[in-house]
Design a protein around this motif. Structure first.
Motif, mmCIF file in Angstrom:
data_model
loop_
_atom_site.group_PDB
_atom_site.id
_atom_site.type_symbol
_atom_site.label_atom_id
_atom_site.label_comp_id
_atom_site.label_asym_id
_atom_site.label_seq_id
_atom_site.Cartn_x
_atom_site.Cartn_y
_atom_site.Cartn_z
ATOM 1 N N GLN A 151 -7.986 3.448 -10.751
ATOM 2 C CA GLN A 151 -8.005 3.137 -9.324
ATOM 3 C C GLN A 151 -9.364 2.584 -8.881
ATOM 4 O OE1 GLN A 151 -6.598 6.407 -6.950
ATOM 5 N NE2 GLN A 151 -4.652 6.555 -8.060
ATOM 6 N N GLU A 197 0.829 -1.213 0.000
ATOM 7 C CA GLU A 197 0.000 0.000 0.000
ATOM 8 C C GLU A 197 0.859 1.258 0.000
ATOM 9 O OE1 GLU A 197 -3.166 -0.362 2.768
ATOM 10 O OE2 GLU A 197 -3.834 1.704 2.552
ATOM 11 N N GLU A 231 8.157 6.248 2.142
ATOM 12 C CA GLU A 231 8.486 5.094 2.988
ATOM 13 C C GLU A 231 9.883 4.565 2.687
ATOM 14 O OE1 GLU A 231 5.367 5.894 4.797
ATOM 15 O OE2 GLU A 231 6.217 3.983 5.438
ATOM 16 N N LYS A 265 6.691 3.575 -1.899
ATOM 17 C CA LYS A 265 6.572 5.002 -2.209
ATOM 18 C C LYS A 265 7.808 5.736 -1.696
ATOM 19 C CE LYS A 265 1.509 4.961 -1.752
ATOM 20 N NZ LYS A 265 0.357 5.335 -0.865
ATOM 21 N N HIS A 302 -11.824 3.927 -6.886
ATOM 22 C CA HIS A 302 -12.399 4.208 -5.557
ATOM 23 C C HIS A 302 -13.840 4.693 -5.763
ATOM 24 C CE1 HIS A 302 -8.616 3.661 -3.436
ATOM 25 N NE2 HIS A 302 -8.023 4.475 -4.288
ATOM 26 N N TRP A 335 -7.675 2.187 4.422
ATOM 27 C CA TRP A 335 -7.331 3.619 4.476
ATOM 28 C C TRP A 335 -8.582 4.440 4.741
ATOM 29 C CZ3 TRP A 335 -8.565 7.506 0.603
ATOM 30 C CH2 TRP A 335 -9.453 7.032 -0.373
ATOM 31 N N HIS A 362 3.868 -0.084 -6.428
ATOM 32 C CA HIS A 362 3.090 1.164 -6.407
ATOM 33 C C HIS A 362 3.832 2.136 -5.501
ATOM 34 C CE1 HIS A 362 -0.444 3.787 -6.087
ATOM 35 N NE2 HIS A 362 -0.180 3.828 -4.804
ATOM 36 N N SER A 391 3.309 11.481 -0.985
ATOM 37 C CA SER A 391 4.307 10.648 -0.296
ATOM 38 C C SER A 391 5.706 11.161 -0.626
ATOM 39 C CB SER A 391 4.190 9.169 -0.697
ATOM 40 O OG SER A 391 5.067 8.370 0.096
ATOM 41 N N ASN A 412 1.721 7.892 -11.090
ATOM 42 C CA ASN A 412 0.424 7.845 -10.407
ATOM 43 C C ASN A 412 -0.175 9.248 -10.321
ATOM 44 O OD1 ASN A 412 -1.607 6.476 -8.773
ATOM 45 N ND2 ASN A 412 -0.807 7.677 -7.074
ATOM 46 N N GLU A 413 -1.498 9.305 -10.678
ATOM 47 C CA GLU A 413 -2.270 10.548 -10.511
ATOM 48 C C GLU A 413 -1.571 11.775 -11.094
ATOM 49 O OE1 GLU A 413 -3.401 10.754 -6.355
ATOM 50 O OE2 GLU A 413 -3.922 8.630 -6.344
ATOM 51 N N TRP A 430 5.038 10.272 -8.270
ATOM 52 C CA TRP A 430 3.747 10.765 -7.774
ATOM 53 C C TRP A 430 3.980 12.109 -7.106
ATOM 54 C CZ3 TRP A 430 0.904 8.343 -2.971
ATOM 55 C CH2 TRP A 430 -0.439 8.782 -2.934
ATOM 56 N N ARG A 440 13.876 8.034 3.620
ATOM 57 C CA ARG A 440 13.787 8.985 4.725
ATOM 58 C C ARG A 440 14.886 10.040 4.612
ATOM 59 N NH1 ARG A 440 8.954 7.738 7.778
ATOM 60 N NH2 ARG A 440 8.505 5.566 7.303
ATOM 61 N N TRP A 493 -8.411 -2.152 -2.747
ATOM 62 C CA TRP A 493 -7.442 -1.394 -1.936
ATOM 63 C C TRP A 493 -7.576 -1.825 -0.483
ATOM 64 C CZ3 TRP A 493 -3.267 0.118 -3.890
ATOM 65 C CH2 TRP A 493 -2.442 1.074 -3.304
ATOM 66 N N GLU A 498 -7.340 -0.095 -7.412
ATOM 67 C CA GLU A 498 -7.547 0.298 -6.005
ATOM 68 C C GLU A 498 -9.040 0.279 -5.632
ATOM 69 O OE1 GLU A 498 -5.529 3.967 -5.105
ATOM 70 O OE2 GLU A 498 -3.839 3.495 -6.403
HETATM 71 O O1 G3I Z 1 5.081 5.829 7.888
HETATM 72 C C1 G3I Z 1 4.626 6.988 8.621
HETATM 73 C C2 G3I Z 1 4.917 6.790 10.097
HETATM 74 O O2 G3I Z 1 6.330 6.765 10.283
HETATM 75 C C3 G3I Z 1 4.291 7.935 10.897
HETATM 76 O O3 G3I Z 1 4.471 7.693 12.266
HETATM 77 C C4 G3I Z 1 2.779 7.972 10.576
HETATM 78 C C5 G3I Z 1 2.046 9.047 11.339
HETATM 79 O O4 G3I Z 1 2.293 10.283 10.685
HETATM 80 O O5 G3I Z 1 2.601 8.215 9.157
HETATM 81 C C6 G3I Z 1 3.116 7.138 8.401
HETATM 82 O O6 G3I Z 1 2.942 7.427 7.033
HETATM 83 C C7 G3I Z 1 1.587 7.326 6.610
HETATM 84 C C8 G3I Z 1 1.530 6.256 5.494
HETATM 85 O O7 G3I Z 1 0.214 6.188 4.913
HETATM 86 C C9 G3I Z 1 1.907 4.873 6.042
HETATM 87 O O8 G3I Z 1 0.944 4.441 6.935
HETATM 88 C C10 G3I Z 1 1.179 8.677 6.018
HETATM 89 O O9 G3I Z 1 1.083 9.610 7.076
HETATM 90 C C11 G3I Z 1 -0.184 8.555 5.350
HETATM 91 O O10 G3I Z 1 -0.495 9.756 4.672
HETATM 92 C C12 G3I Z 1 -0.136 7.438 4.302
HETATM 93 O O11 G3I Z 1 -1.434 7.307 3.739
HETATM 94 C C13 G3I Z 1 -1.484 6.525 2.531
HETATM 95 C C14 G3I Z 1 -1.789 7.482 1.340
HETATM 96 O O12 G3I Z 1 -1.972 6.717 0.144
HETATM 97 C C15 G3I Z 1 -0.667 8.467 1.113
HETATM 98 O O13 G3I Z 1 0.507 7.775 0.713
HETATM 99 C C16 G3I Z 1 -2.618 5.504 2.671
HETATM 100 O O14 G3I Z 1 -2.262 4.543 3.658
HETATM 101 C C17 G3I Z 1 -2.860 4.805 1.354
HETATM 102 O O15 G3I Z 1 -4.013 3.952 1.437
HETATM 103 C C18 G3I Z 1 -3.112 5.826 0.249
HETATM 104 O O16 G3I Z 1 -3.237 5.131 -0.935
HETATM 105 C C19 G3I Z 1 -3.468 5.967 -2.091
HETATM 106 C C20 G3I Z 1 -2.694 5.390 -3.249
HETATM 107 O O17 G3I Z 1 -1.317 5.306 -2.909
HETATM 108 C C21 G3I Z 1 -2.928 6.201 -4.497
HETATM 109 N N1 G3I Z 1 -4.359 6.301 -4.800
HETATM 110 C C22 G3I Z 1 -5.167 6.836 -3.695
HETATM 111 C C23 G3I Z 1 -4.970 5.977 -2.455
HETATM 112 C C24 G3I Z 1 -5.854 6.457 -1.315
HETATM 113 O O18 G3I Z 1 -5.454 7.746 -0.922
#
Ligand code: G3I
Length: 388
Positions: free
Chosen positions: A263, A97, A104, A101, A265, A347, A134, A141, A181-182, A138, A107, A339, A297
Motif C-alpha cells: 500500500q 476507492e 458499498e 468493497k 501509506h 481520505w 479493490h 467495509s 486485503n490486509e 477484507w 447493502r 491513494w 495506495e
Molecule cells: O457510503 C457511506 C455513506 O452511505 C454514509 O452516509 C457515510 C457516512 O457514514 O459513510 C459512507 O461510507 C464511508 C466510505 O468510506 C465511503 O465514503 C465509510 O464510512 C468510510 O469508513 C469509508 O472509508 C474508506 C476506508 O478505506 C474504509 O473502507 C476510505 O474512504 C478509504 O480511503 C479507505 O481506504 C483504505 C483501503 O481501502 C485499504 N487500505 C487502507 C486505506 C485507507 O484506510
C-alpha cells in the motif's frame, strides 16, 4: 497474460495520444515518446529540452514500463468535471476507492448495487484508463447484515459467490484485482488478521479466494495487498518476515497469486525512519517469489509536519522522492498508484486531520489541481527510474 489484448492495444494507443478530449485541451506534450530526459529545475519544476510543457505522470512512468494511477471516489469524480480531466491526463490506471468493497456493493444479503462501480468502469474505458479492483476479501467495509449472516456453514459459499459475481461482472475489463486485503496481523494465529473469513472458513480462506478469483476472471492479475512494511521497526521487520513466509507458503501450494500489493501509506515526519537497504532487500525477496509488485495506495500523511506550506510540501516531496527511488530500482515493481490524485479529495482529511485544522497536503496535486513539489518528485522518480 494479465492484460487482455484489447487493453494492451489501448495502452499503446493511449501513450501515443497523450491528450484527452474532455472538453478541455490538456497541454501535454505530443512527442512524449521521443522526449529525452526532463530538465529538472532547482524548484522541482521541469521542462523538456525544447521548453515544452512537462510530460504527465502517466507518460513519464510509461516510458520506463511502469504504470502510474490513482484511486477516486465515485461521488467526487462523477461530480467534478475539473478533476476528471486530470485523472484522464495524469493516470494510466483508475481504482475505485470504495465502490468495489462489500460495504458499498452489498447493502443487503441478496442485493448488489453496481451503479457506482459501473460508472467508474465506463469512465475508465472512455478515458483510456486501465481499471483495477479493490477489494474482494477484507475484514473492513463489512456491511451490518454480514456479521450475523455469515456462519461457519455458509461463509465459504458466501465468499466464493461474492468473488464470482463481482469479478464475473467485469471479467476481461480489469487490469488487476486486490483479491485479499490486509490479511497479516502479528500476534494472531498464523499471523492472520482476525476476520469473518478467517474465523468462519479457516486460514485456508486466502488460497480459496485466489483460486476462485483465477476461475472467475483468468485474464486479470491477482494481487495480495497489505501495508505497514516501510519503517525500521521491530514490528515492520516482523511484518515483512511474516508476509514473505505467508506468500512463500501460498506460492509453494500453487496458489494463483500474481502480484504483491504494497500500500505504501507514508508518514511525512517519519521520513528518516526507513532503512532503505532493508526495504530494498524485502522488495527483492518478494520478487524472488516470482511475484510482480504494485505500490497500490501511496500517499504521505502530513499531520505531524510543520504548518508552513512550503516546508510541508518540501517534506512530503522528499518522502515521495526517497521512497520511489528505492522502490523503482526493483524491476518487479510495475505500478505506482497514489491513494487519490489531489488534496481536494483524500481520505487523510478525515482519518488524519491536522491538529491546527490546516487542510492536509498528501498528494501530487493541490486543492486547485495544480502540480506540487510532490508531483515533481514523483515525476523525477519515474524519469530517473531504470527501464523495465
Ligand atoms: O457510503 C457511506 C455513506 O452511505 C454514509 O452516509 C457515510 C457516512 O457514514 O459513510 C459512507 O461510507 C464511508 C466510505 O468510506 C465511503 O465514503 C465509510 O464510512 C468510510 O469508513 C469509508 O472509508 C474508506 C476506508 O478505506 C474504509 O473502507 C476510505 O474512504 C478509504 O480511503 C479507505 O481506504 C483504505 C483501503 O481501502 C485499504 N487500505 C487502507 C486505506 C485507507 O484506510
Amino acid at each position: 497474460m494479465f492484460l487482455s489484448r484489447r487493453y494492451a492495444l489501448r495502452m499503446f494507443l493511449g501513450s501515443l495520444a497523450g491528450t484527452v478530449a474532455l472538453g478541455q485541451s490538456c497541454s501535454t506534450n505530443q512527442s512524449s515518446a521521443n522526449q529525452s530526459k526532463q530538465n529538472w529545475m532547482a524548484d522541482g519544476s521541469s521542462t523538456t529540452p525544447t521548453g515544452e510543457t512537462e510530460a504527465t505522470l502517466r507518460e513519464l512512468a510509461s516510458r520506463k514500463g511502469v504504470l502510474y494511477g490513482a484511486c477516486a471516489k465515485y461521488p467526487e469524480l462523477s461530480s467534478d468535471s475539473e478533476i476528471m480531466v486530470h485523472y484522464a491526463r495524469e493516470c494510466a490506471v483508475l481504482v475505485p476507492e470504495n465502490e468495489l468493497k462489500w460495504g458499498e456493493l452489498r447493502r443487503s444479503a441478496d442485493q448488489f448495487d453496481f451503479r457506482a462501480a459501473d460508472w467508474m468502469a465506463d469512465f475508465a474505458d472512455q478515458q483510456n484508463l486501465l481499471f483495477r479492483g479493490h477489494t474482494l476479501v477484507w475484514n473492513q467495509s463489512i456491511p451490518p447484515w454480514l456479521s450475523d449472516y455469515a456462519t461457519p456453514q455458509n461463509a465459504e459459499q458466501l465468499m466464493t459467490d461474492h468473488i464470482k459475481t463481482v469479478m464475473g461482472r467485469y471479467a476481461g475489463r480489469m487490469h488487476s484485482w486486490d483479491v485479499v486485503n490486509e490479511a497479516v496481523q502479528l500476534g494472531q494465529p498464523n499471523h492472520l488478521m482476525q476476520s469473518i473469513w478467517r474465523d468462519r472458513i479457516g486460514p485456508d480462506y486466502i488460497e480459496l479466494a485466489f483460486r476462485t478469483a483465477a476461475e472467475a476472471d483468468p485474464e486479470t492479475m491477482l494481487v495480495f495487498n497489505d501495508n505497514r512494511f516501510e519503517y525500521d521497526s521491530r514490528n515492520a521487520e516482523s511484518r515483512r518476515a511474516a508476509t514473505l513466509e505467508l506468500l512463500g507458503n501460498l506460492k509453494a501450494k500453487g496458489t494463483p497469486i500474481h502480484a504483491f500489493g504494497i500500500q505504501g501509506h507514508l508518514w511525512g515526519h517519519l521520513n528518516h525512519d526507513i532503512n532503505y537497504s532493508r526495504y530494498r532487500e524485502f522488495l527483492q525477496n518478494v520478487a524472488d517469489l516470482g511475484l510482480k509488485i504494485l505500490i497500490t495506495e501511496l500517499d504521505v500523511v502530513d499531520e505531524e509536519l510543520p504548518a508552513d506550506l512550503n516546508e510541508r510540501d518540501r517534506a512530503v516531496a522528499a518522502a515521495y522522492a526517497e521512497y520511489l527511488s528505492v522502490v523503482l530500482d526493483e524491476p518487479a515493481v510495475i505500478a505506482v498508484l497514489t491513494w487519490g490524485l489531489s488534496d481536494r479529495y483524500t481520505w487523510v482529511s478525515s482519518f488524519f486531520p491536522r491538529s491546527d485544522n490546516l487542510p492536509v497536503r498528501p498528494l501530487p496535486l493541490d486543492h486547485n489541481l495544480d502540480r506540487k513539489p510532490a508531483w515533481s518528485a514523483i515525476a523525477r522518480a519515474f524519469d530517473q527510474a531504470p527501464q523495465r
